[in-house]
Design a protein around this motif. Structure first.
Motif, PDB file in Angstrom:
ATOM      1  N   TRP A  92       0.811  -1.211   0.000  1.00  0.00           N
ATOM      2  CA  TRP A  92       0.000   0.000   0.000  1.00  0.00           C
ATOM      3  C   TRP A  92       0.849   1.268   0.000  1.00  0.00           C
ATOM      4  N   ASN A  93       2.119   1.174   0.351  1.00  0.00           N
ATOM      5  CA  ASN A  93       2.983   2.355   0.413  1.00  0.00           C
ATOM      6  C   ASN A  93       3.636   2.690  -0.922  1.00  0.00           C
ATOM      7  N   THR A  94       3.420   1.876  -1.935  1.00  0.00           N
ATOM      8  CA  THR A  94       4.014   2.077  -3.257  1.00  0.00           C
ATOM      9  C   THR A  94       3.005   2.763  -4.180  1.00  0.00           C
ATOM     10  N   PRO A  95       3.437   3.759  -4.970  1.00  0.00           N
ATOM     11  CA  PRO A  95       2.526   4.342  -5.960  1.00  0.00           C
ATOM     12  C   PRO A  95       1.937   3.237  -6.835  1.00  0.00           C
ATOM     13  N   LEU A  96       0.655   3.364  -7.141  1.00  0.00           N
ATOM     14  CA  LEU A  96      -0.010   2.320  -7.907  1.00  0.00           C
ATOM     15  C   LEU A  96      -1.072   2.903  -8.812  1.00  0.00           C
ATOM     16  N   ALA A  97      -1.531   2.080  -9.737  1.00  0.00           N
ATOM     17  CA  ALA A  97      -2.616   2.468 -10.633  1.00  0.00           C
ATOM     18  C   ALA A  97      -3.488   1.249 -10.891  1.00  0.00           C
ATOM     19  N   LEU A  98      -4.782   1.463 -10.862  1.00  0.00           N
ATOM     20  CA  LEU A  98      -5.759   0.424 -11.159  1.00  0.00           C
ATOM     21  C   LEU A  98      -6.524   0.852 -12.404  1.00  0.00           C
ATOM     22  N   ASP A 106     -20.068   9.058 -17.372  1.00  0.00           N
ATOM     23  CA  ASP A 106     -20.691   7.898 -17.995  1.00  0.00           C
ATOM     24  C   ASP A 106     -19.620   7.121 -18.747  1.00  0.00           C
ATOM     25  N   VAL A 107     -19.738   5.795 -18.757  1.00  0.00           N
ATOM     26  CA  VAL A 107     -18.806   4.972 -19.518  1.00  0.00           C
ATOM     27  C   VAL A 107     -19.593   4.032 -20.425  1.00  0.00           C
ATOM     28  N   GLY A 108     -18.951   3.646 -21.516  1.00  0.00           N
ATOM     29  CA  GLY A 108     -19.523   2.675 -22.438  1.00  0.00           C
ATOM     30  C   GLY A 108     -18.563   1.517 -22.621  1.00  0.00           C
ATOM     31  N   ALA A 109     -19.024   0.505 -23.312  1.00  0.00           N
ATOM     32  CA  ALA A 109     -18.161  -0.640 -23.594  1.00  0.00           C
ATOM     33  C   ALA A 109     -16.921  -0.143 -24.331  1.00  0.00           C
ATOM     34  N   GLY A 110     -15.746  -0.542 -23.854  1.00  0.00           N
ATOM     35  CA  GLY A 110     -14.491  -0.121 -24.463  1.00  0.00           C
ATOM     36  C   GLY A 110     -13.821   1.044 -23.752  1.00  0.00           C
ATOM     37  N   ASP A 111     -14.540   1.752 -22.884  1.00  0.00           N
ATOM     38  CA  ASP A 111     -13.938   2.845 -22.119  1.00  0.00           C
ATOM     39  C   ASP A 111     -13.103   2.294 -20.969  1.00  0.00           C
ATOM     40  N   SER A 112     -12.094   3.067 -20.551  1.00  0.00           N
ATOM     41  CA  SER A 112     -11.246   2.690 -19.417  1.00  0.00           C
ATOM     42  C   SER A 112     -11.100   3.840 -18.447  1.00  0.00           C
ATOM     43  N   PHE A 113     -11.325   3.550 -17.180  1.00  0.00           N
ATOM     44  CA  PHE A 113     -11.021   4.473 -16.092  1.00  0.00           C
ATOM     45  C   PHE A 113      -9.749   3.981 -15.440  1.00  0.00           C
ATOM     46  N   VAL A 114      -8.847   4.885 -15.139  1.00  0.00           N
ATOM     47  CA  VAL A 114      -7.636   4.552 -14.390  1.00  0.00           C
ATOM     48  C   VAL A 114      -7.627   5.398 -13.127  1.00  0.00           C
ATOM     49  N   ALA A 115      -7.412   4.727 -12.001  1.00  0.00           N
ATOM     50  CA  ALA A 115      -7.206   5.415 -10.723  1.00  0.00           C
ATOM     51  C   ALA A 115      -5.722   5.323 -10.430  1.00  0.00           C
ATOM     52  N   SER A 116      -5.031   6.444 -10.519  1.00  0.00           N
ATOM     53  CA  SER A 116      -3.592   6.505 -10.293  1.00  0.00           C
ATOM     54  C   SER A 116      -3.343   7.173  -8.950  1.00  0.00           C
ATOM     55  N   SER A 117      -2.512   6.537  -8.121  1.00  0.00           N
ATOM     56  CA  SER A 117      -2.272   7.073  -6.787  1.00  0.00           C
ATOM     57  C   SER A 117      -0.776   7.202  -6.530  1.00  0.00           C
ATOM     58  N   PRO A 118      -0.232   8.407  -6.727  1.00  0.00           N
ATOM     59  CA  PRO A 118       1.193   8.621  -6.502  1.00  0.00           C
ATOM     60  C   PRO A 118       1.565   8.694  -5.026  1.00  0.00           C
ATOM     61  N   SER A 119       0.572   9.000  -4.165  1.00  0.00           N
ATOM     62  CA  SER A 119       0.824   9.062  -2.727  1.00  0.00           C
ATOM     63  C   SER A 119      -0.411   8.558  -1.991  1.00  0.00           C
ATOM     64  N   ARG A 120      -0.242   8.253  -0.712  1.00  0.00           N
ATOM     65  CA  ARG A 120      -1.345   7.649   0.035  1.00  0.00           C
ATOM     66  C   ARG A 120      -2.545   8.579   0.172  1.00  0.00           C
ATOM     67  N   ASN A 121      -2.339   9.893   0.047  1.00  0.00           N
ATOM     68  CA  ASN A 121      -3.423  10.854   0.220  1.00  0.00           C
ATOM     69  C   ASN A 121      -3.957  11.429  -1.086  1.00  0.00           C
ATOM     70  N   GLN A 122      -3.597  10.808  -2.216  1.00  0.00           N
ATOM     71  CA  GLN A 122      -4.023  11.339  -3.516  1.00  0.00           C
ATOM     72  C   GLN A 122      -4.408  10.214  -4.463  1.00  0.00           C
ATOM     73  N   VAL A 123      -5.498  10.445  -5.185  1.00  0.00           N
ATOM     74  CA  VAL A 123      -5.932   9.558  -6.260  1.00  0.00           C
ATOM     75  C   VAL A 123      -6.376  10.455  -7.415  1.00  0.00           C
ATOM     76  N   ALA A 124      -5.832  10.198  -8.588  1.00  0.00           N
ATOM     77  CA  ALA A 124      -6.263  10.914  -9.792  1.00  0.00           C
ATOM     78  C   ALA A 124      -6.985   9.921 -10.685  1.00  0.00           C
ATOM     79  N   LEU A 125      -8.104  10.321 -11.259  1.00  0.00           N
ATOM     80  CA  LEU A 125      -8.841   9.447 -12.165  1.00  0.00           C
ATOM     81  C   LEU A 125      -8.734   9.968 -13.590  1.00  0.00           C
ATOM     82  N   TYR A 126      -8.558   9.009 -14.507  1.00  0.00           N
ATOM     83  CA  TYR A 126      -8.418   9.292 -15.931  1.00  0.00           C
ATOM     84  C   TYR A 126      -9.440   8.455 -16.680  1.00  0.00           C
TER      85      TYR A 126
END
Length: 179
Positions: free
Chosen positions: A70-76, A120-140
């Motif tokens: 959990w302490n490592t930057p990650l993206a889902l 809104d999302v459709g088939a083929g769309d991708s959301f990415v939750a990128s978290s460079p730090s434990r207190n931040q999440v950016a969505l793309y």
């Protein structure tokens, strides 16, 4: 998906089967621009299903690490196979966060910040939750940033929906974490 399916969807999100084979669900490693990590390492990949129907494929990436921490930057990354409205995504997110952590004094504030992120999302769309730090999440959404949420422990509070041992699909969560 009709609104009447939302309560069932939020209860059953992930009570489901994983990919039959890795090749079936394989998705190429995204670029830094797509997920916000400079040296992404894919830990796991699964398909979340509801009543046998594939909803989305999920892939977890860590910054240069091969073991979940959990302490490592990650993206889902969630690659949708079906359409969902912003409201459906937000209701399911709010229900899961409340189920996982109970009521917290700052929960409404945290959910209000997350509400700005969804589209809104459709088939083929991708959301990415990128978290460079434990207190931040950016969505793309499809590579375009929709928001950046700064909130105490935002990474774990949001991503627990998919990564927690208490998620609706604990086996799939372990697979995503490479375990």
């Amino acid at each position: 998906m009709p609104d009447t399916a939302i309560p069932i969807l939020s209860r059953l999100t992930g009570v489901i089967a994983s990919c039959a084979t890795a090749a079936f669900c394989s998705v190429a490693t995204p670029s830094k621009a797509e997920i916000g990590l400079s040296a992404p390492t894919k830990l796991g990949e699964v398909t979340f299903r509801w009543l046998g129907l594939p909803l989305y494929d999920a892939s977890l990436f860590l910054e240069g690490e091969e073991q979940f921490d959990w302490n490592t930057p990650l993206a889902l990354r969630l690659s949708y196979r079906r359409a969902f409205s912003k409201d459906q995504l937000m209701r399911a997110t709010a229900a899961e966060i409340e189920r996982l952590e109970g009521q917290r004094p700052d929960q409404a504030q945290f959910l209000q910040k997350l509400d700005q992120c969804f589209r809104d999302v459709g088939a083929g769309d991708s959301f990415v939750a990128s978290s460079p730090s434990r207190n931040q999440v950016a969505l793309y959404l499809n590579g375009r940033r929709t928001c950046s949420v700064r909130h105490p422990d935002a990474r774990k509070r949001f991503l627990n929906i998919w990564l927690s041992d208490n998620s609706r699909a604990a086996r799939l969560s372990r697979e995503l974490r490479g375990q």
